[in-house]
Design an enzyme around this catalytic site. Structure first.
Site, PDB file in Angstrom:
ATOM      1  N   GLY A  62       0.844  -1.197   0.000  1.00 13.14           N
ATOM      2  CA  GLY A  62       0.000   0.000   0.000  1.00 13.14           C
ATOM      3  C   GLY A  62       0.874   1.240   0.000  1.00 13.14           C
ATOM      4  O   GLY A  62       2.031   1.196  -0.421  1.00 13.14           O
ATOM      5  N   GLY A  63       0.334   2.327   0.469  1.00 11.37           N
ATOM      6  CA  GLY A  63       1.117   3.556   0.505  1.00 11.37           C
ATOM      7  C   GLY A  63       0.254   4.792   0.566  1.00 11.37           C
ATOM      8  O   GLY A  63      -0.898   4.755   1.018  1.00 11.37           O
ATOM      9  N   SER A  95      -4.146  -2.518  -0.451  1.00 13.71           N
ATOM     10  CA  SER A  95      -4.487  -1.105  -0.310  1.00 13.71           C
ATOM     11  C   SER A  95      -4.348  -0.350  -1.626  1.00 13.71           C
ATOM     12  O   SER A  95      -5.104  -0.571  -2.562  1.00 13.71           O
ATOM     13  CB  SER A  95      -3.615  -0.487   0.791  1.00 13.71           C
ATOM     14  OG  SER A  95      -4.058   0.801   1.117  1.00 13.71           O
ATOM     15  N   ALA A 117      -7.870  -5.319   0.852  1.00 13.13           N
ATOM     16  CA  ALA A 117      -7.685  -4.476   2.049  1.00 13.13           C
ATOM     17  C   ALA A 117      -7.477  -3.025   1.654  1.00 13.13           C
ATOM     18  O   ALA A 117      -6.473  -2.404   1.978  1.00 13.13           O
ATOM     19  CB  ALA A 117      -6.515  -4.985   2.879  1.00 13.13           C
ATOM     20  N   PRO A 120      -9.356   3.013   3.626  1.00 13.78           N
ATOM     21  CA  PRO A 120      -8.440   4.059   4.104  1.00 13.78           C
ATOM     22  C   PRO A 120      -8.000   3.756   5.523  1.00 13.78           C
ATOM     23  O   PRO A 120      -8.832   3.573   6.411  1.00 13.78           O
ATOM     24  CB  PRO A 120      -9.287   5.332   4.044  1.00 13.78           C
ATOM     25  CG  PRO A 120     -10.296   5.043   2.977  1.00 13.78           C
ATOM     26  CD  PRO A 120     -10.609   3.577   3.091  1.00 13.78           C
ATOM     27  N   LYS A 143     -17.490  10.512   4.844  1.00 11.71           N
ATOM     28  CA  LYS A 143     -17.165  11.205   3.592  1.00 11.71           C
ATOM     29  C   LYS A 143     -15.966  10.560   2.897  1.00 11.71           C
ATOM     30  O   LYS A 143     -15.982  10.327   1.691  1.00 11.71           O
ATOM     31  CB  LYS A 143     -16.871  12.683   3.880  1.00 11.71           C
ATOM     32  CG  LYS A 143     -18.100  13.509   4.214  1.00 11.71           C
ATOM     33  CD  LYS A 143     -17.715  14.960   4.479  1.00 11.71           C
ATOM     34  CE  LYS A 143     -18.942  15.811   4.822  1.00 11.71           C
ATOM     35  NZ  LYS A 143     -18.576  17.224   5.094  1.00 11.71           N
TER      36      LYS A 143
END
Length: 431
Positions: A62-63, A95, A117, A120, A143
């Site tokens: 992810g990142g 992610s 996955a 956020p 949001k």
């Protein structure tokens, strides 16, 4: 002769034209500014070299969301087909990697890989408590989650992939294996290696930038795009471990320079490391509390050296330094954080330095004074001359004027009691 030349051109020209080029980009590790810059440069090179397509070999935990969106914009607006391939076996596209797969014109995976996955990280649900109202997401959380769900849905619609699973990957942080991803049409292909992938892609029809493109990749030549030195440097300094090391080098370098003015070398290294670390921290999301704890920890250790804190400041400094290092970067947000062994190593080094300085300070306090006025007090002198005005004595090889409340004789040993200007006050030394 002309007929032979014409026959030669007709025969061999198609063979020369069939040799196509594929530019391969390797994105490994956390997605960040360096990954975005690398992808942008690689795609520009592919267009310049008239490559048929761009192959991205992906393996990421992810990142950063900002870097991910920049990369997706490059992919979706590319004039060349972009194929993202999760490889080698055991790799993952978690992610941000899931979004990149959905954004690509072709999504492929090697056996033994997984993706998903995509929730956020900062909005992951907290542990449930008795009162369910406590865990109700705030308006801001709703949001951001809704925005992420709409974003991945639009990518799924763009490339005709499984929308339902994409929404679940964001909302419920679901993951899926390569085999199931192919079965549920999350990805398009599964291949053992790049060669098999290109063979399977041969003849595939894609719509890229409003144009129909048929891939001819069976005999394609793969060229791996290597990043330039700027991108490589960016990849190095934006690694959380490297940024952490540079930050500590900066702190200790400047500290040693302040402790030893004029040393120059520690100060220069510290300032250079400080500038580079600040640049890296500016590009990485870091925790201000973690940075403050590191600085506070080092400050406590220095304070323990300067004042008598009975070890409390030193222990507190080590504890603050350790916790600050752990909190400096969010592993879930970045996909990787500062290595625990590295934190332990630097903590032990700081602790060792702390103990060394304290012992050195205690030892230096117990050493007898050997220079200056204070060293004269209590020393032994010999009377050289007597007169009505006073005496002249030899002390430490020097001749001094002296005065005494007692009558002294030449050659008598006396003890220096005090010093007033250039006159010693002495008394007979008791045997």
């Amino acid at each position: 002769m002309k007929r032979i030349l014409f026959f030669f051109i007709i025969t061999f020209l198609p063979l020369l034209a069939s040799s196509t080029t594929v530019i391969k980009l390797e994105i490994k590790g956390a997605v960040g500014p360096a990954s975005s810059n690398y992808l942008k440069e690689g795609m520009a090179t592919a267009v310049q070299d008239n490559a048929q397509m761009i192959l991205i070999e992906l393996d990421t935990p992810g990142g950063l969301s900002t870097s991910m969106r920049e990369m997706i914009q490059e992919i979706t607006n590319s004039s060349l087909p972009v194929v993202t391939y999760v490889s080698p076996k055991g790799a993952r596209a978690a992610s941000a990697g899931t979004y990149l797969l959905y954004a690509s014109h072709v999504a492929a995976m090697a056996p033994g890989t997984n993706l998903g996955a995509a929730t956020p990280v900062s909005l992951m649900p907290v542990p449930k408590m008795t009162d369910e109202n406590i865990t109700t997401p705030t308006s801001l959380e709703k949001k951001v989650i809704n925005d992420a769900m709409a974003y991945i849905k639009s990518l799924a619609e763009l490339n005709d992939r499984n929308i339902t699973w994409a929404m679940e990957a964001v909302k419920d942080a679901k993951s899926i294996s390569a085999k199931d991803a192919l079965r549920y049409h999350v990805v398009d292909l599964m291949a053992e290696n790049s060669t098999e992938l290109l063979n399977k892609l041969d003849g595939t029809r894609l719509r890229v930038s409003g144009k129909e493109i048929t891939l001819s990749t069976k005999n394609a030549v793969i060229h791996t795009f290597e990043p330039d030195w700027k991108t490589q440097l960016l990849m190095i300094i934006t690694d959380p471990n490297i940024a952490y090391i540079l930050l500590l080098i900066a702190i200790y370098g400047i500290f040693f320079e302040l402790m030893n003015p004029g040393a120059i070398f520690p100060g220069v290294i510290g300032v250079i490391s400080g500038v580079i670390s600040l640049y890296a921290l500016n590009m990485l999301p870091f925790n201000y509390a973690g940075l403050l704890l590191i600085l506070l920890g080092i400050g406590f250790m220095v304070a323990e050296v300067l004042i008598a804190g009975f070890g409390i400041l030193g222990v507190g400094g080590v504890a603050a330094f350790t916790f600050g290092s752990l909190l400096l970067f969010d592993t879930d947000t970045l996909g990787s954080g500062v290595s625990i062994p590295l934190i332990i190593a630097f903590t032990l080094v700081s602790l060792t330095f702390f103990i060394f300085v304290i012992r050195f300070l205690i030892k230096s306090r117990s050493v007898k004074i050997v220079t200056g006025v204070d060293e004269m007090i209590g020393s032994t002198a010999e009377v050289l001359e007597t007169s009505e005005k006073g005496y002249r004595v030899r002390c430490h090889g020097e001749v001094w004027y002296a005065e005494s409340d007692s009558v002294l004789q030449i050659g008598q040993k006396v003890r220096v009691e005090s010093l007033s200007g250039l006159v010693l006050h002495v008394n007979p030394k008791k045997e």
